[in-house]
Design an enzyme around this catalytic site. Structure first.
Site, short mmCIF file in Angstrom:
data_model
loop_
_atom_site.label_atom_id
_atom_site.label_comp_id
_atom_site.label_asym_id
_atom_site.label_seq_id
_atom_site.Cartn_x
_atom_site.Cartn_y
_atom_site.Cartn_z
N THR A 18 38.62 -5.50 87.70
CA THR A 18 38.79 -4.33 88.56
C THR A 18 39.40 -3.17 87.77
O THR A 18 39.07 -2.01 87.99
CB THR A 18 39.72 -4.67 89.75
OG1 THR A 18 39.30 -5.89 90.35
CG2 THR A 18 39.71 -3.58 90.79
N ARG A 22 42.41 -8.10 81.53
CA ARG A 22 43.76 -8.65 81.68
C ARG A 22 43.73 -10.13 81.37
O ARG A 22 42.88 -10.86 81.88
CB ARG A 22 44.27 -8.47 83.11
CG ARG A 22 44.51 -7.04 83.41
CD ARG A 22 45.17 -6.86 84.76
NE ARG A 22 45.03 -5.45 85.12
CZ ARG A 22 45.49 -4.92 86.24
NH1 ARG A 22 46.09 -5.68 87.13
NH2 ARG A 22 45.33 -3.65 86.50
N SER A 113 49.32 -3.51 84.60
CA SER A 113 49.73 -2.89 85.86
C SER A 113 50.87 -3.62 86.57
O SER A 113 51.93 -3.78 86.01
CB SER A 113 48.51 -2.76 86.75
OG SER A 113 48.81 -1.91 87.83
N HIS A 114 50.61 -4.11 87.77
CA HIS A 114 51.68 -4.74 88.55
C HIS A 114 51.88 -6.21 88.18
O HIS A 114 52.76 -6.86 88.72
CB HIS A 114 51.33 -4.64 90.03
CG HIS A 114 50.04 -5.34 90.35
ND1 HIS A 114 48.83 -4.81 89.99
CD2 HIS A 114 49.79 -6.52 90.94
CE1 HIS A 114 47.87 -5.64 90.37
NE2 HIS A 114 48.43 -6.69 90.95
N ASP A 277 54.78 0.89 90.32
CA ASP A 277 54.46 -0.37 89.65
C ASP A 277 54.60 -0.26 88.12
O ASP A 277 55.05 0.76 87.61
CB ASP A 277 53.06 -0.86 90.04
CG ASP A 277 51.97 0.01 89.44
OD1 ASP A 277 52.22 1.19 89.19
OD2 ASP A 277 50.85 -0.51 89.20
N ASP A 279 52.66 0.32 85.55
CA ASP A 279 52.10 1.45 84.81
C ASP A 279 52.17 2.77 85.60
O ASP A 279 51.55 3.76 85.20
CB ASP A 279 50.66 1.15 84.39
CG ASP A 279 49.74 0.90 85.57
OD1 ASP A 279 50.21 0.45 86.63
OD2 ASP A 279 48.53 1.17 85.45
N ASP A 281 51.01 3.82 88.55
CA ASP A 281 49.95 4.40 89.36
C ASP A 281 50.02 3.99 90.83
O ASP A 281 49.30 4.54 91.66
CB ASP A 281 48.56 4.13 88.76
CG ASP A 281 48.26 2.66 88.58
OD1 ASP A 281 49.14 1.82 88.90
OD2 ASP A 281 47.15 2.33 88.10
N ARG A 282 50.89 3.03 91.16
CA ARG A 282 51.02 2.65 92.57
C ARG A 282 52.29 3.23 93.17
O ARG A 282 53.23 3.55 92.44
CB ARG A 282 51.09 1.13 92.71
CG ARG A 282 49.83 0.43 92.28
CD ARG A 282 49.90 -1.03 92.67
NE ARG A 282 48.70 -1.72 92.24
CZ ARG A 282 48.29 -2.88 92.73
NH1 ARG A 282 49.00 -3.48 93.67
NH2 ARG A 282 47.19 -3.44 92.29
N THR A 344 36.46 -1.72 95.81
CA THR A 344 37.83 -1.77 95.30
C THR A 344 37.89 -1.36 93.84
O THR A 344 37.06 -1.78 93.04
CB THR A 344 38.35 -3.22 95.46
OG1 THR A 344 38.41 -3.50 96.85
CG2 THR A 344 39.72 -3.39 94.85
N GLU A 363 43.78 3.53 98.21
CA GLU A 363 43.49 2.11 98.40
C GLU A 363 44.66 1.45 99.14
O GLU A 363 45.81 1.86 99.00
CB GLU A 363 43.33 1.42 97.05
CG GLU A 363 42.13 1.89 96.27
CD GLU A 363 41.87 0.97 95.07
OE1 GLU A 363 41.02 0.08 95.19
OE2 GLU A 363 42.54 1.16 94.04
N LYS A 376 44.96 6.77 90.17
CA LYS A 376 45.94 6.85 91.23
C LYS A 376 47.29 7.20 90.60
O LYS A 376 47.48 6.99 89.40
CB LYS A 376 45.98 5.56 92.03
CG LYS A 376 46.15 4.28 91.23
CD LYS A 376 45.90 3.10 92.14
CE LYS A 376 46.31 1.78 91.52
NZ LYS A 376 45.21 1.12 90.82
C1 VG1 Z 1 43.82 -4.82 92.75
C2 VG1 Z 1 43.79 -3.97 94.00
C3 VG1 Z 1 42.92 -2.75 93.79
C4 VG1 Z 1 43.43 -1.97 92.57
C5 VG1 Z 1 43.50 -2.89 91.37
C6 VG1 Z 1 44.11 -2.21 90.16
O1 VG1 Z 1 42.52 -5.27 92.44
O2 VG1 Z 1 43.31 -4.72 95.09
O3 VG1 Z 1 42.93 -1.97 94.94
O4 VG1 Z 1 42.58 -0.89 92.28
O5 VG1 Z 1 44.30 -4.03 91.66
O6 VG1 Z 1 45.36 -1.66 90.44
P1 VG1 Z 1 42.01 -6.77 92.81
O7 VG1 Z 1 40.64 -6.88 92.21
O8 VG1 Z 1 43.01 -7.72 92.24
O9 VG1 Z 1 42.02 -6.84 94.30
V1 VG1 Z 1 46.55 -1.67 89.26
O10 VG1 Z 1 47.83 -0.66 89.76
O11 VG1 Z 1 46.85 -3.27 89.19
O12 VG1 Z 1 45.76 -1.09 87.89
CO CO Z 2 49.04 -0.05 88.35
#
Ligand code: VG1
Ligand code: CO
Length: 543
Positions: A18, A22, A113-114, A277, A279, A281-282, A344, A363, A376
């Site tokens: 997504t 990772r 990210s998170h 979060d 990085d 962006d959340r 997504t 989102e 984001k």
């Molecule tokens: C998740 C979220 C999605 C978001 C993605 C990356 O993806 O549901 O909405 O865009 O993380 O966000 P998934 O495929 O695990 O549902 V971040 O801040 O982790 O780059």
């Molecule tokens: Co993020």
């Protein structure tokens, strides 16, 4: 300095998900793993020769060393220049901005990210294109394809570049410019929001608690909230980025940002709480005794956008990912705006933003952003809220009550079943997929099912089609169940169950969301047999 050409073999599974590639950190640290993927980025995007890149990340464990490898590989492949955040730090939105500001050809963001960071946690690499946004599907496909045919990679034999001080140096024939990660981003925020109004709000005693969760937003929030806007020192907590995020899980939701929730629901709570979060962006928004779901936050920002100088003339359109609640659609309808529904992942908003079809996107997973960058943006969302509150001079709870009274309320929750057996998860999805056509017309757990399908997206700008983006079941009265498998996990499979129900009667809007959603939750279990198939009695995370 010598360029080494290192023979290598394709490594399986270097398929960006997504949001980038990772993996567990030890996987990324294996010989050739990072190098292969970086070479695949160059090979999949027409080579690095003559190009300018932006490089940064959330400072997680291994990013210091990975940055040096990426620099040596860019130099070896003939890149002209790399602009690097000091100490290899750049939040995802700041990197997006820098790519656009400097008209770079692309950028590499080192982040998962998170996801937690550390020697045994997660690492990630994300490639962004010249518009500043995450590489769209055709580009990630090309990178993946390149990773499957790799026979060698190129890397310069050189000492580490000093990334601790801003300034320009060279590495082989390549220029390396180390920049302050915050300055340009802070300037951008100043150009969007009414800083004087927000400063006046703080001047009147408005109290904020921003939890940077030991991640990259700390320095940004300190400089902007406490520095430029005059929030009292100490308003930003956990502000120093640490390689393992203080041992925590840098995911801004009520579960992982529980400390913040406790403060905001405790005695003498501040007026406003927020978190970001890994990085940056959340965002999580919480008022005194009032948690705002990300889907509601998006709708509120859309409804109040004209209070912000940059959006004073109105929005061109809005967009949300499919699983995000339809609270946004209600606002869009009342404002006469187009509302686009995408799969997504932020990469799907890029074309809409570039084509001026959307100004605001969001989102359910706590991501909100606008056409100011192509990612984001956590701190931007916080400043947006502050700008709205500075204009309206109401509490968060009052703003929410007013919003629901006007537009109706979409109760919403996401139930995550994490690290479940991958086979069991895909069987669950297969079984449900096979039953979709027979569901409409049936009554399950007292709810009549009106429609059921699998979401596919036709990009209105480039015409590309993306299939298999989640199973949807629509119930009577505007209810909805969505199920999909996560594309960001690094262990087994994560099943996400998104639950939604609409309430338009103001008298009934005070219910707890889980209670309000009870019939939908029961129906989801009856339809998909989640407990039996995953072996889990309940979700691991409820947001
Ligand atoms: C998740 C979220 C999605 C978001 C993605 C990356 O993806 O549901 O909405 O865009 O993380 O966000 P998934 O495929 O695990 O549902 V971040 O801040 O982790 O780059
Ligand atoms: Co993020």
């Amino acid at each position: 300095m010598t360029v080494h050409t290192v023979p290598t073999r394709p490594i399986e599974g270097q398929k960006p998900g997504t949001s980038g590639l990772r993996k567990k950190t030890p996987v990324f640290m294996q010989p050739h793993y990072l190098e292969n993927f970086v070479q695949a980025i160059w090979n999949g995007t027409g080579g690095a020769s003559g190009k300018t890149y932006v490089l940064g990340g959330d400072g997680r464990y291994f990013s210091d060393r990975a940055a040096q490898v990426i620099l040596r590989m860019a130099a070896a492949s003939g890149a002209k220049k790399v602009i690097v955040g000091q100490n290899a730090l750049l939040s995802t939105p700041a990197a997006s901005h820098l790519i656009r500001l400097r008209k770079a050809d692309g950028g590499i963001i080192m982040s998962a990210s998170h996801n937690p960071g550390g020697p045994n946690e997660d690492f990630g690499v994300k490639y962004n294109t010249a518009n500043g946004g995450p590489a769209p599907e055709p580009v990630t496909e090309a990178i993946f394809a390149a990773s499957k045919t790799l026979g060698e990679y190129h890397i310069l034999d050189a000492q580490d570049v000093d990334l601790s001080t801003p300034g320009t140096t060279t590495l082989g024939g390549m220029e390396v410019e180390v920049v302050d990660p915050v300055a340009d981003y802070a300037e951008l925020m100043r150009s969007i929001f009414d800083f004087d109004k927000i400063r006046a709000l703080f001047g009147d005693g408005f109290r904020i608690r921003f939890d940077a969760m030991h991640a990259v937003t700390g320095p940004y929030a300190k400089a902007i909230l406490e520095g430029a806007l005059g929030a009292p020192a100490g308003s930003v907590v956990n502000a120093v980025p640490s390689p393992d995020f203080g041992g925590g899980h840098p995911d801004p939701n009520p579960i992982w940002a529980k400390d913040l929730m406790d403060v905001m629901f405790g005695a003498d709570a501040p007026d406003f709480g927020a978190a970001s979060d890994g990085d940056g962006d959340r965002n999580m928004i919480v008022g005194r005794n009032c948690y705002v779901t990300p889907s509601d936050s998006l709708a509120v920002l859309a409804a109040n956008a004209t209070l912000v100088p940059a959006y004073a003339k109105g929005l061109k359109g809005v967009a949300r990912s499919m699983p995000t609640s339809r609270a946004l659609d209600r606002v869009a309808e009342s404002l006469g705006l187009a509302c686009c529904e995408t799969p997504t992942g932020w990469k799907f908003f890029g074309n809409l933003l570039d084509a001026d079809r959307a100004t605001l996107c969001g989102e359910e997973s706590a991501g909100t952003g606008s056409d100011h960058v192509r990612e984001k943006d956590g701190l931007w969302a916080v400043l947006f809220w502050l700008n709205v509150l500075a204009e309206r001079r109401q509490s968060v709870a009052e703003v929410m009550a007013d919003h629901w009274a006007k537009f109706g309320r979409n109760y919403y929750s996401r139930h995550d079943y994490e690290a479940v057996d991958a086979g069991a998860a895909s069987e669950l999805m297969e079984a449900l997929r096979a039953r979709l056509s027979e569901l409409p017309g049936q009554t399950i757990a007292g709810l009549r099912i009106e429609a059921a399908d699998e979401f596919a997206y036709d990009d209105p700008v480039d015409g590309s089609r993306t299939e298999r983006q989640g199973l949807r079941i629509m119930t009577q009265g505007g209810g909805r169940i969505v199920m999909r498998l996560s594309g960001t996990g690094t262990e087994g499979a994560t099943l996400r169950v998104y639950l939604e129900r609409v309430e338009t009667d103001p008298a009934r809007m005070k219910d707890d969301p889980q209670a309000a959603l009870a019939p939908i939750i029961t129906a989801a279990e009856e339809i998909a047999g989640i407990r039996a198939r995953t072996g889990r009695p309940r979700p691991d995370v409820i947001t």
